[in-house]
Every structure is written in structure tokens, then in C-alpha cells.
Design an enzyme around this catalytic site. Sequence first.
Site, PDB file in Angstrom:
ATOM      1  N   SER A  38       0.864  -1.179   0.000  1.00  0.00           N
ATOM      2  CA  SER A  38       0.000   0.000   0.000  1.00  0.00           C
ATOM      3  C   SER A  38       0.898   1.226   0.000  1.00  0.00           C
ATOM      4  CB  SER A  38      -0.930  -0.027   1.218  1.00  0.00           C
ATOM      5  OG  SER A  38      -1.773   1.113   1.229  1.00  0.00           O
ATOM      6  N   HIS A  65      -2.547  -1.324  -3.380  1.00  0.00           N
ATOM      7  CA  HIS A  65      -3.653  -0.384  -3.201  1.00  0.00           C
ATOM      8  C   HIS A  65      -3.438   0.842  -4.085  1.00  0.00           C
ATOM      9  CE1 HIS A  65      -4.244  -2.121   1.127  1.00  0.00           C
ATOM     10  NE2 HIS A  65      -4.502  -2.991   0.172  1.00  0.00           N
ATOM     11  N   ASP A 157      -4.824  -4.498   5.926  1.00  0.00           N
ATOM     12  CA  ASP A 157      -5.172  -5.395   4.830  1.00  0.00           C
ATOM     13  C   ASP A 157      -4.076  -6.435   4.655  1.00  0.00           C
ATOM     14  OD1 ASP A 157      -6.692  -6.359   2.729  1.00  0.00           O
ATOM     15  OD2 ASP A 157      -5.616  -5.152   1.244  1.00  0.00           O
TER      16      ASP A 157
END
Length: 855
Positions: A38, A65, A157
Site C-alpha cells: 500500500s 492499493h 489489509d
Amino acid sequence: MPDDKVPETTDEAPEAAEAQTSRRGRRRKVTVVGIAASAGGLEALGHLVTHLPADSTMAYVVVQHMAPQHPSMLAQLLARQTDLKVVEITDGMRVEPNVIHITPPNTDLDIEDGTLALREPHAAIGPKPSADYFFASLAEDQGENAIGIILSGTGSDGAHGVRAVKAAGGITMAQDEESARYAGMPRAAVETGCVDFIMTPDRMGDELVELLVNPKRAQLVAEDENSDAVQKLLLMVKNRLGVDFTGYKKTTILRRIKRRMAACRSETLDDYVAYINEVPQELEALRNDILISVTSFFRDQEAYDALSKVIPDLVRDKKPGDTIRVWVPACASGEEAYSLAILLAEELGDQLANYQVQIFATDVDADALARARKALYPDAALKTMSREMLSRYFLARGGYYQVVKSVRDMIVFAKHDLIQDPPFLRIDLISCRNLLIYFNAALQQKVINIFHYALNPGKYLLLGKSETVGSATSRFHTVNKKWKLFRRLGEGRTQPREQVTSFQPRSTGTEMGGPSRQRREKDMTLNDIAMAALISTYAPPTALVDRDGRILHVHGDMQGFLQLGQGAPDLNLFSMVRKELRADARSLFSRAQQKRTEVSGPTSSFMRDGEENHVRLSVRPLALSMDELYMISFEPVQPAVTVAAGDRSDTGDGDPRMQELEQELVATRENLQTVVEELETANEELQSLNEELQASNEELQSSNEELETSNEELQSTNEELTTVNEELQIKSAELASANADLENILRSIGFPLVAIDRSLRVTRFNQPAKWIFELHPTDIGQTITSVTCKVDLPGLRDMLAGVVEKGETRHDTVRAGDVTYQAQFRPFHDDMGSPTGAVLTFVEGTAAKQPTDAS
């Protein structure tokens, strides 16, 4: 013990294992590596791809992401830093070795049989693409060939995903926090306890090659699987950590040991044992590897649909105020326990308030229980749940969802060993799914006996779709064969036994039978005695069977009709009935099931002890029974006897010698009859004495069984009290910690603050609040309007009542001496959003000198 484990193909079903093995055989040369990142992930990805091998059997899938509204430049950026081919994924693309596959923005990714599929984002809010979503799919598709890597990023996540990868037998890695620009995602993954390697991205490529290419390490368990070191290792786990894995299937244990050996660079089992002696923490890592589980809310929805159909029967015998008791052994991180609580709430609706739902969720893994108590789950864990149910039973908590308090209050989480600790009793439903597949046959049977003992008569047991009750089929009725829902048969509760050592036939009505015949006779009425006598005299031998033909009760002497075969006892009537009568019995039973009426057959004959016997069979359905039961009667039939008249022979008028002999014969017969009668009387007395001794012995046995049962129930009750006490201690510690944090926050606030409840009573205040009100510690619980106020606050009661009742925020400007304050009255709410009080704050609004007297 873990609960909803991902079934390993070799353990769950042979057919499924062969099919899945054949599918994976085509792609066995390709190992799929999932890479999640991310914020700050581009830098970490650059270091990782730069050090990946140029020629290997690995394919790489990146889920980074990205902003959904902008096109991705990730493929072009990474292509500059590696010689490997970099492509953006299209729907239906197959993974290829030595290729880096990039997930496009605003999509989620699935993988099935090595083929990538793009999906619409499963959640409106949350990271896209979701690492949790892809890793769960990767674990299911690739199994032991799955590898999951978590790089720099914010949030959590991927934490749920690495647990799924590890449960499937794959390898997991995470970037170390020092090298990560943003450590949120790696830290969340490491905290799960499911990460095998923690290192910098530039070292990961070499580690992957070391793990997957080294052929010697891939065979190390196969070489040492019969070594005594395995048993020594399991004994170490049992002695040090209190968890006994000796009843687990050998293949499962060896697979988990192999994973840890690879992670520790151990070449042999003996080396691994030596490493554990040097690093004791590794033993906990091995235990966690064996216990690792992956579960989800409402897993296998059809199983819950089948369960919902029996909930009315579950509460049929309950009265308002009664308790519905549910046990979830091996609950892992709690998803199944919460699913059952939500299912009961949905099915019972308004009637739920009439019952006390008590769900015991137990496990031996304290870390898993700690996660379950928090009731915080990522959105990937809730992907199968409808938005309506999500909004009703969950609250959004910064990227997570928390189960609402009303559902959490139904469940008690506790550490409990299913095998060693006393079971919970008087249970209405046991849900133990996908645990037994990891046990050997003996341990499976022991657990099934425990469940039968714990359940109330007629209540339910739910197992995993690859599990059965084994040899205990005579004690459970199958409610749903596909989804393995069973109902307990039998009345009362008997001690759980490890195995049945002998077969004992049921009472025929002429035996003493039962633990206490005299006590039962005292409770019988004259009508009961008369009916028993009539049945014993006139009723033919009869067997009571269920719809599958299993014998549940026997009346009369069945020795001439039923025979017990060799091997394990089989109480199915069609296996025990004489083969001469078997065809008639099956035919009549089938006709009675179809017509639901009594049917009788013709007279059948068979030879027994050299004599011809005649019998007529009849089958009668029992319409008044809750179960589908039948009576099969064996009525003996006497053939007509023809008596031939013989000629009478005359003996003459009588010879004196003959008459004397006849008189002596008569006298001898009388004497013999007297002796026989005396012997019979003595025999009856001895038999009576023997029966009394047997009755006394059975009374003592019955008393002993009752004492054992009472002891077992006391142990179970003590276990429940210990469980509840442990839960209360944990909640008390959490409450004390939260209270300490709140007190520290109050002391650190430099402006006046007062908290009141719905009745306008003071619940908390800080020291600066004395600048506005004359408050003392003894004023806790006093109405705020009864406390002396140093500033002019007209209509304070009405203003606060409006804040508390309507949830409105009020503002005002007040003065205290030379100081002007901006007063704010703000409501605070419970978990359901209803206002339950208010907070009064007074922020200084001028540069005037602050009062010095804080007392």
C-alpha cells in the site's frame, strides 16, 4: 483447538483429494507468489523485484492499493527495475512463471486453477484491490504452493489473508518494520502469529529460492517420518504447553513440522529438536502452526439454512426465561460463534427476548480467543454477508467491523481442551465443524461420545461436511445427510465411553433389567402392572425400529428370530433377523413405509434345533411418535395337529403280582414327585436369594453410576463457573484499563469538563471543573443542577434535558470573574447511537488571567 480449518485434501475426502491433485498436477511446476503493498509500497516493491531470480518456477501477482479513479503506472515503473516480464492482469489470464502480474485499480482479484479473474470490489469502502480477498482465494486454489508477502502499507489489509495462506500450508513473509516506510500492514500481519519470515524486501528473493528450489529440504520429512523424534517433539509440546497432538493424523502433523523445519533451516528432525532446545519460543510457533485455522462468517450458507429449520424444535420444550445453551468447541477467532448468535437472533426475532441465549465458545489457543473477544474483523472477512445484516449486527471501526454488544453478550469465550477438560452439559446445540478431520479414528470416536454425553436428548450436533458420527450411528439420527446435521437419540445421559467393549442385549420384559427394578415397581400404578402383565402374556415378541431398521427396543423372547453375527455388533434388524425371514421382513417393512398402515405377511417356516417353527410377521407404523418408528412383531403359529385314535388294549381282570407292582410304581412316583417338589422349592429359594443379591448388586452399581454422573456434572458446572469467572476477570481487567485511561485523559485536559448521565447526575469531572462548579469527590451521583455553579447558566436543566433526550449539541458563552468561557454541551451515545448522557466543556475564550485557586 482450531475450529473451521481449511480441509486438507488428503484428510477431507479421497475423491476430492484425487481431483484436486490432478488439477494441481498440471501447474505443479508454477508456484504463485502473492505480493500485497500500500502506501510506501512502490519503494519496497522496487527492492523486491530487483532481487528476484531471472529464471525460476515462480509467478508473481501484485495487489497494490491504488486510487480507483486514476490509471495505474505501476507496471511501467517496475519494468524499469527488473529483467522479468511485467504485465497488467486481464480477466481470464493464466499465471506464468517469471512474470510479474499487476492487478489493475478498482478491482478485486480471484484465482482458480491458475487462472486470474477480475471481480467488482466486494466492499464499497476499503482498500482496492483487497489483499485479504486475493490471499484467501490464493490459499484455496494453490494450497501448499501458495506464498503470501506483505510489504509496506497503512492499515491491516492482508492480515486475514496470511492466516488463510498459512492454514492451507503455504509460506508467509512480511517486511520488517525498520525498513518499511509505513509499518501498519506488516505489523498487523506479524501480530497474527502466522508470518514465517520477517526481513527486508531485498532478501526475500533469495529466501524464496532457498525454500522452493532446494530438493533435499523438500524430502526431509519423508525421510524422517518414522523417527522417534516426532513422538519426542509432540511430547515436548504436551509437557511444556499442555496441548496433546498425539491423536492428530500423522500426515497433518508431519506437514506442519516440515513447514517449521524449513523456516528454521533444519535439515533433520533431530536438528529441529536441538534447535527447539536452544530457542524455546520455536515450540510455541510449532503449536500455533498446528492449531492455525481459517474460518469465516456463515461458512457454507446451506449448512446454516439446514440449521435454521430445526431452531423451532430447539426451543419447543423451552419456557419463557429458559436458557438456550450452545457449545462451539474449537471456536478459533470466533466467526462461527458470532454466526450462530446472529442466526438465532434472526430466526427467533421478537421471541429472542423470551430466552436466555448462552453460547460457550472454547478453544485451547489463547491468542485466538483474545481476537475473538475483541470481535473486530476486516471487511474481507464479511464479504459474504448482506449489507442489511452487516448494518444490523456490526459497527464500523476505522477499517474494521465490530460485532454489536447485544450479540457479544450472548457468547462466553474460554480456554478449554475438548479432549482433557470436562465437557459442558445440558447443551441444546453443538457446532464443531472441520475439526474431526484432523483426528485419528480413536480420537474421533472419543469426541463423538463426549458430544452425545453433553447434548440434551433430542438436541442437535452440527459437523463439517466431510465428517460423520462414525460407529455412533445408533445414537444419532441424521437430520441432513449432506450438511451433517444430527439429532441425539436416547433418553437421559450416560457416561462417555472411549469404545464399546461388549454387546449387551436389551431387556425382553422377563428379565430383571434396569438398575433398580424394586424402585420402578413402587412407582407403578395398578393399571401399569395390569398392562405389563397383559403385554407379557398376550403380546408376541416385538422389535421397535427406526426408519432405517435400527433396533431401539425389544419385547419378548427374540432368541428364535434374531441372531447376532460375528464382528462388530450391528443392531440393524435386517442384519440380525434369520435369513429365512429376511426377505419377508424387508418386503413388509417397505410396504408399511409406503402405505403408512399396518401390513401382515403369510405364515413363514424355518428349522430350529431340528424342529419346524411357524411364524407370521407384521409391521405397524407408530403414528403418535415424534420420530418415524415401526413395530415389527413375530407371532408364533401352531400348525393343526391330527390325533389318531388307537385301539384300546385290555389288560385283563388283573394279576395280583401285577397289581402289586403297579402300587409300588404309584408310590415310587409319589415319592419322586415329593422329592422333585422339594428340590424345586429349594431351587426357587436359591434363585430368589440370587435375584436379591443381583438386585442389591445392581442397586450398588446404579448408586455408583449416579455418583459418577453427579461428579461429572459437578466437574462440568465447575468448568462453566471457571469459564465465566475467567471471562469476568478479563472483562474486569479491560474495564480497569479503560477506566485508568479515562482518568488519565481527564487529568490531562486543561479546561473544565463534567460528564453527566441521562438523569443529569454527575458521573465524572476533572480538577479544572471546580472553576465552574463547586464539585467534590462526594458529589459523584448528585444532580448537576443541585451543585453550586460559579457562573450564570440560566435554564441549565432544560438545556441539558434537550441535549440528553434529543441528542442536540448546545453552545453558550459564560463568564467566571474576568474569564470568558465558550460552553459546549454535547451528548454521548451508546453502541446503538442512542444518547445516554452529556459532556459539559468550558473552553477559555479570552486572554484574561486564569484563576489560580483550583481547589
